[in-house]
Design a protein around this motif. Structure first.
Motif, short mmCIF file in Angstrom:
data_model
loop_
_atom_site.label_atom_id
_atom_site.label_comp_id
_atom_site.label_asym_id
_atom_site.label_seq_id
_atom_site.Cartn_x
_atom_site.Cartn_y
_atom_site.Cartn_z
N TRP A 120 -15.45 -9.99 -15.61
CA TRP A 120 -15.73 -11.38 -15.96
C TRP A 120 -17.04 -11.77 -15.28
N PRO A 121 -18.16 -11.75 -15.99
CA PRO A 121 -19.44 -12.10 -15.37
C PRO A 121 -19.39 -13.48 -14.71
N GLY A 122 -19.86 -13.53 -13.47
CA GLY A 122 -19.86 -14.80 -12.76
C GLY A 122 -18.56 -15.13 -12.06
N ALA A 123 -17.62 -14.18 -12.01
CA ALA A 123 -16.35 -14.44 -11.31
C ALA A 123 -16.61 -14.74 -9.84
N ASP A 124 -15.80 -15.62 -9.27
CA ASP A 124 -15.93 -15.93 -7.85
C ASP A 124 -15.56 -14.76 -6.97
N LEU A 125 -14.63 -13.94 -7.46
CA LEU A 125 -14.18 -12.77 -6.69
C LEU A 125 -13.77 -11.68 -7.65
N GLU A 126 -14.19 -10.45 -7.36
CA GLU A 126 -13.80 -9.30 -8.17
C GLU A 126 -13.05 -8.30 -7.29
N LEU A 127 -11.86 -7.91 -7.73
CA LEU A 127 -11.02 -6.96 -6.98
C LEU A 127 -10.93 -5.66 -7.77
N THR A 128 -11.25 -4.54 -7.09
CA THR A 128 -11.27 -3.25 -7.76
C THR A 128 -10.62 -2.19 -6.89
N PRO A 129 -9.54 -1.54 -7.34
CA PRO A 129 -9.00 -0.40 -6.60
C PRO A 129 -10.02 0.73 -6.59
N SER A 130 -10.32 1.26 -5.41
CA SER A 130 -11.31 2.33 -5.32
C SER A 130 -10.69 3.69 -5.06
N ARG A 131 -9.46 3.74 -4.57
CA ARG A 131 -8.78 5.02 -4.35
C ARG A 131 -7.29 4.77 -4.25
N VAL A 132 -6.49 5.62 -4.85
CA VAL A 132 -5.04 5.53 -4.68
C VAL A 132 -4.49 6.88 -4.27
N ARG A 133 -3.46 6.87 -3.45
CA ARG A 133 -2.80 8.10 -3.01
C ARG A 133 -1.29 7.88 -3.05
N TRP A 134 -0.60 8.80 -3.68
CA TRP A 134 0.85 8.72 -3.76
C TRP A 134 1.47 9.53 -2.62
N ALA A 135 2.59 9.05 -2.08
CA ALA A 135 3.34 9.74 -1.04
C ALA A 135 4.75 10.03 -1.54
N GLY A 136 5.34 11.08 -0.97
CA GLY A 136 6.73 11.39 -1.28
C GLY A 136 6.95 12.80 -1.78
N ILE A 137 5.90 13.49 -2.20
CA ILE A 137 6.06 14.83 -2.74
C ILE A 137 5.92 15.85 -1.61
N GLY A 138 6.88 16.78 -1.52
CA GLY A 138 6.82 17.87 -0.56
C GLY A 138 6.13 19.08 -1.16
N ASP A 139 6.53 20.28 -0.77
CA ASP A 139 5.95 21.52 -1.29
C ASP A 139 6.54 21.82 -2.66
N GLY A 140 6.01 21.16 -3.67
CA GLY A 140 6.45 21.40 -5.04
C GLY A 140 7.72 20.68 -5.42
N HIS A 141 8.17 19.74 -4.62
CA HIS A 141 9.39 19.01 -4.96
C HIS A 141 9.33 17.62 -4.36
N GLY A 142 10.27 16.79 -4.74
CA GLY A 142 10.35 15.44 -4.19
C GLY A 142 10.06 14.38 -5.24
N PHE A 143 10.03 13.14 -4.81
CA PHE A 143 9.80 12.01 -5.70
C PHE A 143 8.65 11.17 -5.17
N LEU A 144 7.88 10.60 -6.09
CA LEU A 144 6.84 9.66 -5.71
C LEU A 144 7.51 8.40 -5.15
N GLU A 145 7.16 8.02 -3.93
CA GLU A 145 7.85 6.93 -3.25
C GLU A 145 6.98 5.69 -3.05
N ALA A 146 5.70 5.88 -2.80
CA ALA A 146 4.83 4.74 -2.52
C ALA A 146 3.40 5.13 -2.86
#
Length: 233
Positions: free
Chosen positions: A156-182
């Protein structure tokens, strides 16, 4: 769409007030809308200042994280022209969906619908893809005048504030197994005026319980579990 036309006319007459004002004192319109503590550093005003335009790029979870604290404390929000966003996902991230209005397909009346909702809602989120430059300027001006927060799901050109995710990392996976938790997310913020200085914040978006949390409170990130890096465009 006669109903939408009637809504626009009513809004233009000044007969529509911000929804949360129906149950609060008139001077409440001057207050900040709350934000989650894990995201507070992104907002130089100490919260979501009424009248601002905020651009959220590349993250539906971040959009819902912004809507959650205000709706949970009595404010009303609307989603316009965003048919693919689901109420279940919104609820899981803490949005009070009984205070969330959906206008999935506003059609050619999109600018008029957004304008009317800015007169009657505390927050209005919209996809700006079908709005011209003149519409963008007028809607930002209307948000300032009416004391609503306009949230753009995209640039949105001229927005008062712009929020942009620059990196995401998932946790919860072990050595080839597990569930994405956060999901650990780094969010960059930049804007105009008080928001001109770029800042970043890290948050779990979502955390293990499905809501937002500070990274430091989530132990599995420090317990040797594998993290999966995901690039964000």
């Amino acid at each position: 769409m006669p109903a939408l036309g009637a809504a626009s006319s009513l809004a233009a007459s000044g007969a529509v007030g911000v929804a949360s004002d129906l149950a609060s004192a008139p001077d409440d319109r001057a207050r900040m809308l709350p934000v989650h503590p894990a995201l507070a550093d992104l907002f130089p005003w100490g919260g979501l200042r009424r009248g601002v335009t905020v651009s959220v790029r590349g993250s539906t979870s971040l959009l819902f994280a912004l809507l959650a604290p205000p709706t949970d404390t009595g404010s009303w929000a609307a989603l316009v022209g965003l048919p693919d966003l689901g109420l279940r996902a919104a609820a899981e991230l803490g949005v009070a969906v009984d205070r969330l209005a959906l206008v999935r397909h506003p059609g050619a009346q999109l600018p008029a619908v957004v304008a009317a909702l800015l007169d009657g809602m505390d927050l209005v989120a919209v996809d700006p893809a079908r709005l011209g430059d003149s519409h963008l300027r007028r809607l930002s001006a209307r948000a300032r005048h009416r004391g609503a927060v306009l949230v753009s799901v995209g640039s949105w050109p001229g927005a008062d504030l712009e929020l942009t995710p620059s990196r995401v990392r998932w946790a919860g996976i072990g050595d080839g197994h597990g569930f994405l938790e956060a999901r650990e997310t780094v969010i960059a913020a930049r804007g105009r005026g008080a928001a001109a200085r770029p800042v970043r914040a890290e948050a779990l978006l979502p955390a293990e319980n499905g809501v937002v949390a500070p990274v430091a409170r989530y132990l599995p990130f420090d317990s040797g579990r594998r993290r999966v890096d995901v690039a964000v465009s």
